[in-house]
Each structure stands twice: as C-alpha cells, then as structure tokens.
Design an enzyme around this catalytic site. Structure first.
Site, mmCIF file in Angstrom:
data_model
loop_
_atom_site.group_PDB
_atom_site.id
_atom_site.type_symbol
_atom_site.label_atom_id
_atom_site.label_comp_id
_atom_site.label_asym_id
_atom_site.label_seq_id
_atom_site.Cartn_x
_atom_site.Cartn_y
_atom_site.Cartn_z
ATOM 1 N N CYS A 2 -2.442 40.244 126.164
ATOM 2 C CA CYS A 2 -3.028 39.411 127.219
ATOM 3 C C CYS A 2 -4.307 40.022 127.785
ATOM 4 C CB CYS A 2 -2.031 39.243 128.345
ATOM 5 S SG CYS A 2 -0.448 38.612 127.810
ATOM 6 N N ARG A 27 -8.035 41.055 121.197
ATOM 7 C CA ARG A 27 -6.768 41.698 121.546
ATOM 8 C C ARG A 27 -5.563 40.901 121.043
ATOM 9 N NH1 ARG A 27 -7.627 45.413 125.610
ATOM 10 N NH2 ARG A 27 -5.466 45.293 126.240
ATOM 11 N N TRP A 74 -0.581 36.282 125.417
ATOM 12 C CA TRP A 74 0.183 36.528 124.196
ATOM 13 C C TRP A 74 1.630 36.401 124.616
ATOM 14 C CZ3 TRP A 74 3.792 39.757 121.891
ATOM 15 C CH2 TRP A 74 3.740 39.871 120.488
ATOM 16 N N ASN A 100 -0.932 40.399 133.430
ATOM 17 C CA ASN A 100 -0.573 41.087 132.187
ATOM 18 C C ASN A 100 0.598 41.997 132.500
ATOM 19 O OD1 ASN A 100 -2.829 39.942 131.075
ATOM 20 N ND2 ASN A 100 -4.003 41.845 130.941
ATOM 21 N N GLY A 101 1.481 42.161 131.546
ATOM 22 C CA GLY A 101 2.623 43.042 131.766
ATOM 23 C C GLY A 101 3.899 42.235 131.892
ATOM 24 N N GLU A 483 -0.423 53.450 104.825
ATOM 25 C CA GLU A 483 -1.529 52.826 105.559
ATOM 26 C C GLU A 483 -2.223 51.765 104.694
ATOM 27 O OE1 GLU A 483 -2.470 52.502 108.450
ATOM 28 O OE2 GLU A 483 -4.575 51.938 108.369
ATOM 29 N N LYS A 487 -2.501 47.866 105.750
ATOM 30 C CA LYS A 487 -3.782 47.154 105.874
ATOM 31 C C LYS A 487 -3.729 45.824 105.134
ATOM 32 C CE LYS A 487 -5.232 48.497 108.423
ATOM 33 N NZ LYS A 487 -5.026 49.470 109.416
ATOM 34 N N GLU A 490 -1.284 43.308 106.954
ATOM 35 C CA GLU A 490 -1.781 42.835 108.248
ATOM 36 C C GLU A 490 -2.780 41.696 108.096
ATOM 37 O OE1 GLU A 490 -2.186 46.389 111.468
ATOM 38 O OE2 GLU A 490 -3.340 46.659 109.653
ATOM 39 N N HIS A 506 13.458 55.284 92.342
ATOM 40 C CA HIS A 506 14.714 55.049 93.069
ATOM 41 C C HIS A 506 14.773 53.650 93.671
ATOM 42 C CE1 HIS A 506 15.786 59.206 92.498
ATOM 43 N NE2 HIS A 506 14.613 59.571 92.994
ATOM 44 N N LYS A 605 -4.099 43.552 119.169
ATOM 45 C CA LYS A 605 -4.802 44.832 119.036
ATOM 46 C C LYS A 605 -4.123 45.914 119.858
ATOM 47 C CE LYS A 605 -8.170 47.478 117.758
ATOM 48 N NZ LYS A 605 -7.937 48.015 116.405
HETATM 49 C C1 G6P Z 1 -0.977 47.285 117.030
HETATM 50 C C2 G6P Z 1 -2.268 47.183 116.253
HETATM 51 C C3 G6P Z 1 -2.334 48.282 115.206
HETATM 52 C C4 G6P Z 1 -2.143 49.641 115.861
HETATM 53 C C5 G6P Z 1 -0.865 49.694 116.685
HETATM 54 C C6 G6P Z 1 -0.818 50.943 117.544
HETATM 55 O O1 G6P Z 1 0.096 46.966 116.196
HETATM 56 O O2 G6P Z 1 -2.378 45.908 115.633
HETATM 57 O O3 G6P Z 1 -3.580 48.243 114.548
HETATM 58 O O4 G6P Z 1 -2.118 50.623 114.879
HETATM 59 O O5 G6P Z 1 -0.802 48.588 117.580
HETATM 60 O O6 G6P Z 1 -1.861 50.871 118.473
HETATM 61 P P1 G6P Z 1 -2.538 52.081 119.192
HETATM 62 O O7 G6P Z 1 -3.590 51.463 120.065
HETATM 63 O O8 G6P Z 1 -1.470 52.758 119.999
HETATM 64 O O9 G6P Z 1 -3.112 52.979 118.179
#
Ligand code: G6P
Length: 610
Positions: A2, A27, A74, A100-101, A483, A487, A490, A506, A605
């Site tokens: 949010c 975000r 959100w 927010n929150g 990672e 990527k 996502e 395995h 984000k």
């Molecule tokens: C969300 C984002 C990711 C990020 C994760 C942790 O899931 O989409 O890209 O890696 O949060 O976020 P941070 O800000 O704590 O690195």
C-alpha cells in the site's frame, strides 16, 4: 504494497496526489482512491484498478481543492473492490483516512462500535479506525485529539493520513511500524509513505518515528508523540535524485536496473576498500566492532531475493572469517523459538528495509539479547532504524518489483563484511589485497556481460514458450540457481526450480525431457568437473542445456546447447557476475510473453504484511 500520499498547499491537490500515486505504483497494489476537501465537504473517488483509471475519473479541470489524501491498496482484509478501497470515512462522511499496515484488534473495536450503533460498509480494518476516530471526534470536537485517542487504543501497525471537513485546514498523519514521511516544500507539504512520491517537490523531509504524529497546515506543521509530547522532528535530505526513479529511456525499470549494476556496485564499494592494505572500512559497524570480533555465530535472516543473498553470504563469511553462519527465512525464524543469545550477531538483509517478517525477526532476536545489524538499501527505513548498526547498500532506488541491482549490491556488501571479519581474524594481507582487487574489477566485468545482451535475447526467443525450467549450480552457485529460478518465476510466471546440481538425481531428473531447459551455472571452481558430469546426465536425457561458463572454457561448448561466457573472477565472487545473464534471460522471456515485468501480478515490492 500500500502507498499513501497527502498534499496541503497552494497548488491543485488532485494532480499532485495522482502523480504521487504513480510514483508508488511499483510497490504493487490492486485498488486506488483519493479524498479531496472541496465545497465544504470531503469528496471521495476510489475504484478497483490502476491509478491511470483513477486519474481519468477525476475532473481535474473542475476540481480546485488544494488539500487531500490518496492511496494505493494491496488487499489484506477483504477483496480488492470498491468498498474496500481507501480512503475510508467515518459514519458522518466528514472524516476520511488512508492507512497502511494492519490494525490487529480491529474486530474488538468494531464490535464495540456496532453496539454503539455505528455502521460499516467494508470489510477493512481501516474503516474501523475511521469510524472510531469519528466516534471520538463526536465526543472531543477536536480532530487531533480524536486521532490521538484512537491511535492509543489500536494494536498493530499503521501509517495513516487523515483529513476532515470539520477542520479542513489540516492533514494529520502518524506512524507505527509503517513509514510516513513529511516533505517540506515552499508553502506546501507532501506526506507520503515513500520518498519516491515526494522527491519531485522537495528533498527536505522528516521521517516520522514510531508513535509520532504530525499536524500539517498550509503554513506550518508540528510533530508530537501520540501521547501529546512535542518531538524535535529532525529534517533530513532525501538521498537520491528524481532521475533515479525515472526510466531514463529504458523500456522498463527492471532493464534499467540491470544495466545500472556496474554503477550500483561501484557505489556499494565506494570508500570501503583499502586496497593497499587489503582491508575494509565499514564505518557503520564501528560501534559493534568488538561484539563482531567476539561473535561465536552469525545468523542471517531475510526474505525472497535477500534470503538468496544471505545464503551466498554464508559461504563467504565461513570461508573468509571462519565464523559459523546460519541462514534463516525471517518468517520461520520469528515463529520457532530460535536458540539465540547475547553472543550471537543477527544480520537482517532487506532491500526495502520494511519487510514485516524481517522486521519481526530482528525484534525477536533483540528480545533474546542478540546484536542486530541491518544490511539495507532504503535509507531511513524501519529496519535501518530498528537495528543497532548496519551498512547501507547505496544501490540507489530499486523500482522493478523483481530485485536485480539490490541483489548484486547485497552480495557485494556481504563480501565486504566477510573480508572485514576475515582480515580481523585469519586472513592475510595478501589475500585481502587479492580479494579487494577482484572486487574492484567487478563493475567493468559486468559491463562486458551486458554487451552480450543480444545473444541472451536470442536464447530467450527460443525458450519463452516452455512451461518448466530447472536452474542448477553447486557451492556458491547453488543460491544463485535459486535466485535465477525466482527471477524467471516472478516476472514470466513460468514454473522454475533451483537445485544444487548434485541433488538433481534425487528428484528433478524425473522431469527432464527434450522440452526442459536446464540452466547450469558451470563456472571454474573446485567442483567444476562434477558439474560437467551433471550436465552429461542431463544431455543423456535429452534436456536442453544453457550454461553460464567462464571465458576460456574450452570443454563446455561441446556439452551445452548454448553457452553464455562471463569473465573470470574468484569463485566466491562469481554469483555477482553470473546472475546478470540470468536476470537478462528472465527479462527477455517475460517480455516475449507480454508480461508486466515491473509490476508482476500479485507481487509487491515491499511486503509489509505477514
Ligand atoms: C518481495 C519482493 C522481492 C524481495 C522480497 C524481500 O517479495 O517482491 O523482490 O526480495 O520482498 O524484500 P526486501 O525488501 O526485504 O529485500
């Protein structure tokens, strides 16, 4: 997640609020809304959908208001629909709030308000807070006091902004565990949950502290605690420029951020390596230097991509500093009564510095007496403030939801920390110099990888229709396999898994057929030959092999269907280079599939909910 924007000043609020919301779109959100004070009342426009749609709903020509609040939501409590979108109002419709929150005790407050005859239109905790403030206003006839009394009753987290036609000359904002920033312009003030919505107007800001509130009028402001004690409200300067949050000619923020990596890594390294002594200078850790030297164990906690960076850091710290390291998902750590004590050092890795699980994990560690340190990108963020000490990444604002440059900066900073700890323990000056020089060479090496973008794009064009993908690596390249898979998932929504290459037999080997691309990170290290054997195993089963290998590798071309060559470096630093082709591959596959790479579906984000 949010986002909040508020404006009070002489200019047209509607345009400033919408532009502010657009800056916060990255975000992640699913509905948006705005409340403007005009013609003696609060006018609310809100909807499920993007800010552009909201923008079209507002008759900007006719709206003259110069005070208002706005929100991107959100969904947490309730569906992402019109009723649940913010702003929410009290029962009189004269007080509007954005929030927010999460208000954790909202059910209890709602029950009491229902008994008193108040009604609700949405499923949200935020509306409960709005109605509660309205009820308290009825008694106090003082907006500030009503907000203060309400906030004293709520459990949970909030960043809120409140406007009311009862007292239309002000906006009241407050925070607890969810950011709120006051931007101080000339004859105007912009409130926002993220500096990105403020930077176009001013760089002078006050980051509200937890349980701090601000009453903002067109001609001034006052900060105080929610217990009505005056606070100093220190003015700080935003640490980035507006160009850094614009696309600057790139089609997407993600692509821009991938290409920024030579610079972002330079910025992470700047002033921190003393090459001729093979040493590292980390001013942010000075205050905890002795504790670090005594540390018997280091715990790294994080979520998402930051967790992958932490996994890599485990290899680096154990190798260079010989300190045992444990890596924990923040969300698991906080709920499993971890055995930690005063001799432990807990590093929280977080790009945003706002991830709720990571924040809760460090609070749990603090409760048990551990020293907590933050490795954070966003300056002034909650994790940066809640930890005892720490290091900023200085990667610059990252807007693309899928983390790229923050990840390589996290790896860079963790390598600096490993070197720093190593040099104070067992590592020789010669080794320190060698590692430091290799680190300094990383940015130029990334530039040479970026020059191969067209080739990577061609590979993406051949594979974009696959439905599954496997990423394999060993040693320090194993977290990188995770990672790489993340990527792809996502931003392309293709199912992908990362595995240690030897574990393939395995389980994942059962998936391999001629339709399955397997991405091997096969760079030169002591287990390179073993990785070649794993590639053979895949080839025998007709899987398609895309290998990331070092320049000068003459063996791999005959085994792999495609090879992307990257410059040589120390094996421990390899992930910082090898991730770049993986980022580009995911990006171009997602583009070919027509995905919204900067704002992939359902993702946010900065994840400020559990
Ligand atoms: C969300 C984002 C990711 C990020 C994760 C942790 O899931 O989409 O890209 O890696 O949060 O976020 P941070 O800000 O704590 O690195």
């Amino acid at each position: 997640m949010c986002g909040i924007v508020g404006y009070i000043g002489k200019r047209k609020a509607s345009e400033i609020l919408i532009n502010g919301l657009k800056r916060l779109e990255y975000r992640g959100y699913d509905s948006s809304g705005v409340a403007l004070y005009e013609n003696d009342k609060i006018n609310i426009l809100k909807q499920q959908g993007k800010v552009n749609q909201l923008d079209r709903m507002i008759p900007h020509d006719m709206v003259k208001s110069n005070i208002g609040i706005a929100h991107t939501r959100w969904a947490t409590h309730g569906f992402p629909n019109y009723e649940n979108a913010h702003p929410h109002t009290d029962n009189s419709k004269e007080i509007a709030i954005v929030h927010n929150g999460i208000i954790e005790n909202y059910s209890a407050i709602k029950k009491k308000l229902l008994q008193d005859g108040y009604t609700f239109e949405s499923d949200t905790d935020t509306e409960v807070l709005a109605v509660f403030i309205g009820a308290l206003y009825k008694k106090t006839k003082n907006l500030e006091q009503a907000v203060r009394l309400a906030l004293n009753e709520v459990d949970g987290t909030y960043g809120i902004a409140v406007v009311s036609s009862y007292e239309p000359d002000k906006i009241i904002a407050a925070r607890l565990g969810s950011p709120m920033i006051l931007g101080i312009g000339e004859d105007e003030y912009i409130l926002a949950s993220d500096a990105a919505a403020i930077i176009a107007h001013t760089k002078q800001v006050i980051y509200l502290e937890d349980k701090e509130m601000v009453v903002v009028r067109g001609d001034g402001y006052s900060t105080k605690t929610i217990d009505n004690l005056a606070t100093t409200g220190d003015i700080k300067e935003i640490d980035f420029d507006i160009e850094q949050i614009e696309k600057s000619g790139y089609e997407h923020f993600m692509l821009k951020e991938i290409f920024e990596q030579p610079d972002s890594i330079r910025n992470s390294l700047r002033g921190r390596l003393i090459i001729d002594k093979g040493n590292v200078r980390l001013g942010g850790l000075n205050s905890v230097r002795d504790k670090l030297l005594r540390a018997k164990r280091i715990i790294l906690t994080a979520c998402g991509t930051s967790w992958h960076a932490a996994l890599t850091a485990e290899y680096l710290i154990e190798q260079l500093a010989h300190i045992p390291v444990e890596v924990e998902y923040a969300s698991e750590f906080r709920y499993r009564n971890p055995i930690i004590g005063p001799d432990d050092i807990v590093f929280a890795l977080s790009q945003s510095g706002e991830t709720l699980d990571t924040l809760a994990a460090i609070k749990e560690a603090q409760l048990k007496g551990a020293t907590t340190l933050g490795i954070v990108n966003v300056v002034g963020s909650t994790i940066a403030r809640e930890t005892e000490a720490g290091i900023y990444l200085h990667a610059g604002p990252e807007i693309g939801v899928a983390s790229t440059k923050a990840y390589t900066s996290q790896l860079t900073v963790m390598a600096l920390i490993a070197l720093y700890l190593g040099r104070q323990r067992y590592l020789s000056q010669l080794d320190g110099k060698r590692i430091g020089s290799e680190m300094m060479a990383l940015p130029d090496k990334i530039t040479s990888i970026l020059a191969q973008t067209d080739k990577i794009k061609e590979i993406a064009d051949q594979y974009y229709q696959v439905t599954n993908c496997l990423y394999l690596g060993r040693g320090v390249n194993f977290p990188l396999a995770l990672e790489g898979a993340l990527k792809l998932k996502e931003i392309s929504y293709i199912h992908a898994e990362g595995y240690p290459a030897a574990e393939m037999k395995h389980g994942p080997i059962a998936l391999i057929d001629e339709n399955m691309p397997i991405i091997f990170i096969a760079t030169q290290d002591e287990i390179y030959d073993k990785v070649l054997s794993n590639i053979e195993e895949v080839r025998t089963r007709r899987g398609k092999v895309i290998a990331i290998a070092n320049e000068g590798d003459t063996r791999i071309a005959s085994l792999a269907n495609h090879v992307i060559y990257i410059p040589n470096t120390l094996p421990m630093l390899n992930p910082i280079l090898a991730v770049v082709p993986l980022q580009l591959l995911s990006y171009y596959i997602a583009i070919k599939l027509g995905r919204d790479v900067d704002q992939p579906r359902n993702l946010a984000k900065s994840v400020t909910v559990e």
